[in-house]
Enzyme design. Structure first.
Site, PDB file in Angstrom:
ATOM      1  N   LYS A 168       3.270  10.113   7.985  1.00 38.38           N
ATOM      2  CA  LYS A 168       2.617   9.639   9.459  1.00 38.38           C
ATOM      3  C   LYS A 168       3.312  10.125  10.695  1.00 38.38           C
ATOM      4  CE  LYS A 168       0.309   5.449   7.763  1.00 38.38           C
ATOM      5  NZ  LYS A 168      -1.264   5.980   7.995  1.00 38.38           N
ATOM      6  N   ASP A 199       9.348   2.505   1.353  1.00 40.90           N
ATOM      7  CA  ASP A 199       8.428   3.326   1.944  1.00 40.90           C
ATOM      8  C   ASP A 199       8.238   3.082   3.488  1.00 40.90           C
ATOM      9  OD1 ASP A 199       5.751   4.058   2.730  1.00 40.90           O
ATOM     10  OD2 ASP A 199       4.750   3.245   1.002  1.00 40.90           O
ATOM     11  N   PHE A 254       0.838  -1.247  -0.249  1.00 35.22           N
ATOM     12  CA  PHE A 254       0.038  -0.039   0.051  1.00 35.22           C
ATOM     13  C   PHE A 254       1.002   1.286   0.028  1.00 35.22           C
ATOM     14  CE2 PHE A 254      -2.622   3.531   1.996  1.00 35.22           C
ATOM     15  CZ  PHE A 254      -3.764   3.143   0.971  1.00 35.22           C
TER      16      PHE A 254
HETATM   17  C1  LIG Z   1       3.080   2.473   3.737  1.00 34.85           C
HETATM   18  C2  LIG Z   1       2.363   3.596   3.392  1.00 34.85           C
HETATM   19  N1  LIG Z   1       2.682   4.327   2.128  1.00 34.85           N
HETATM   20  C3  LIG Z   1       1.951   5.436   1.836  1.00 34.85           C
HETATM   21  C4  LIG Z   1       0.825   5.720   2.448  1.00 34.85           C
HETATM   22  C5  LIG Z   1       0.037   6.992   2.272  1.00 34.85           C
HETATM   23  O1  LIG Z   1       0.124   8.030   3.061  1.00 34.85           O
HETATM   24  P1  LIG Z   1      -1.025   9.045   3.004  1.00 34.85           P
HETATM   25  O2  LIG Z   1      -2.353   8.716   3.336  1.00 34.85           O
HETATM   26  O3  LIG Z   1      -0.304  10.205   3.976  1.00 34.85           O
HETATM   27  O4  LIG Z   1      -0.929   9.721   1.685  1.00 34.85           O
HETATM   28  C6  LIG Z   1       0.514   5.084   3.782  1.00 34.85           C
HETATM   29  C7  LIG Z   1      -0.911   5.388   4.433  1.00 34.85           C
HETATM   30  O5  LIG Z   1      -1.435   4.708   5.164  1.00 34.85           O
HETATM   31  C8  LIG Z   1       1.173   3.722   3.987  1.00 34.85           C
HETATM   32  O6  LIG Z   1       0.710   3.021   5.049  1.00 34.85           O
END
Ligand SMILES: Cc1ncc(COP(=O)(O)O)c(C=O)c1O
Length: 401
Positions: free
Chosen positions: A252, A223, A138
């Site tokens: 986050k 990520d 994700f």
């Molecule tokens: C691993 C990961 N990458 C990217 C994102 C996307 O982040 P945002 O919701 O701040 O755009 C999330 C969101 O849950 C995530 O868990």
């Protein structure tokens, strides 16, 4: 802000807020540490603070006063000038990671977009543009980020996606080796898949991926939107593996609840983001950076990585005890304070039981209960929350073994 009842709040949402979220029938108005209070004044234990953003608890006084101070000094200045907090935050992140250079933005998705664009810029001269990511990953909700996300449900209705992205099974080196080709410029992965169900990358696999990317001369992007800034009880998730990425993506927990995203890239790679290639109006804004600096200071000064390890051990011991006791628990897994409880059944009823009994957790992939507690959750508060979870599991069909 006026004091409103839940019905008054909901009415405003029903009339004026787009309904793209499946919201629970609760409005929260106040938070402190690992507790949140709803509009009726009821207190909840929060073991999933802000989808993993508040790793140091809600409204930490050091972060609150840093924001207040910076708000009265300079809230925003555009990136055609220098500012102090952006420079200080970049120095903190670079020093605590792999000596990379930083780009700042406002969210995880935006930081992922930046990493995709940076990899394409880096690969352009060699004719390399393909990015390989993992199944069940994700990476966010913008077009590049959903294209990188290896879950079909997030693609529905949005086709065609960004071309040049391939997906392979997670923790499968052979599949990666077969998929990477002469056009590949980067591999993008989460060290621990969060939304995908708390799937932890194996140490040998991660080391082999790093070695393979070096051999193929392609970029390795982690990520760390969910694993970063203390969540795994190291500053960054990759530090559990004894390897380093070329690019790391953060959001986050970085702002402790304040929206901040960042990309940290190895200096030679970072040079491809030359003036005019990419930008964000709010990126690296002094207020957001002051919040993030305060978060990092709290983690360091209060020794929260160490405290988190102790909390993690207590949590895993308790959950493993439950797994021995209740037959609906298939597996407890995770890293640090990124924890998944995989069930034999759908977790919806247990999630709802917990919420009704004033415990906030999350359920992902239908059958994985996810806990992302604060590093400094007091042990008695943690156990109070886990008591509710245990009775939810019992009521949800968890017959004693
Ligand atoms: C691993 C990961 N990458 C990217 C994102 C996307 O982040 P945002 O919701 O701040 O755009 C999330 C969101 O849950 C995530 O868990």
């Amino acid at each position: 802000m006026p004091n409103l009842s839940f019905e008054q709040i909901k009415d405003k949402f029903d009339r004026c807020v787009i309904g793209n979220y499946a919201r629970n029938q609760v409005a929260f108005v106040h938070g402190e540490g690992s507790h949140v209070w709803d509009s009726a004044g009821d207190r909840y234990v929060d073991l999933m603070p802000g989808w993993g953003t508040t790793t140091i608890g809600h409204c930490h006084p050091h972060v609150v006063s840093a924001i207040q101070r910076q708000a009265g000094r300079l809230m925003h200045i555009d990136n055609s000038f220098y500012n102090i907090p952006q420079g200080v935050l970049a120095e903190h992140l670079s020093g605590r990671s792999f000596g990379g250079k930083c780009f700042f933005c406002n969210s995880g998705s935006e930081a992922i977009e930046t990493s995709l664009k940076l990899s394409r810029l880096w690969g352009e001269k060699k004719g390399r543009f393909e990015i390989v990511t993992m199944n069940e990953s994700f990476h966010g909700r913008t077009f590049g980020a959903i294209s990188a996300t290896g879950q079909e449900k997030y693609h529905r209705g949005y086709l065609p996606l960004l071309p040049g992205i391939k997906h392979v099974p997670f923790n499968d080196l052979d599949a990666l080796k077969k998929t990477v080709g002469p056009n590949t410029c980067a591999v993008l992965m989460e060290p621990v898949q969060g939304e995908g169900g708390i799937n932890v990358a194996g140490v040998e696999y991660m080391k082999a991926v790093r070695k393979f990317c070096d051999e193929q001369e392609i970029l390795l992007i982690f990520d760390e939107v969910q694993t970063g800034v203390g969540r795994t009880c190291e500053w960054f998730g990759y530090q559990n593996y004894g390897i380093e990425p070329d690019i790391m993506v953060l959001a986050k927990a970085l702002g402790g609840g304040f929206p901040v995203g960042a990309v940290v890239a190895e200096p030679e790679v970072s040079s491809f983001l030359a003036p005019g290639t990419h930008a964000a109006t709010f990126g690296g804004n002094p207020l957001a950076c002051a919040a993030a600096i305060a978060v990092l200071e709290v983690i360091e000064k209060e020794n929260l990585l160490e405290e988190g390890r102790m909390v993690s051990q207590v949590t895993f011991e308790r959950l493993e005890q439950m797994a021995r006791k209740y037959n609906i628990i298939r597996q407890v897994r995770g890293m640090g304070l990124m924890i998944g409880i995989e069930l034999e059944v759908n977790g919806k009823d247990i999630f709802e039981y917990c919420l009704q009994n004033k415990l906030r957790i999350n359920c992902t992939q239908n059958n994985v209960l996810r806990l992302l507690p604060a590093l400094n959750v007091p042990i008695d508060v943690l156990h109070a929350g886990l008591d509710v979870l245990e009775s939810g599991i019992q009521k949800g069909g968890g017959a004693q073994i």
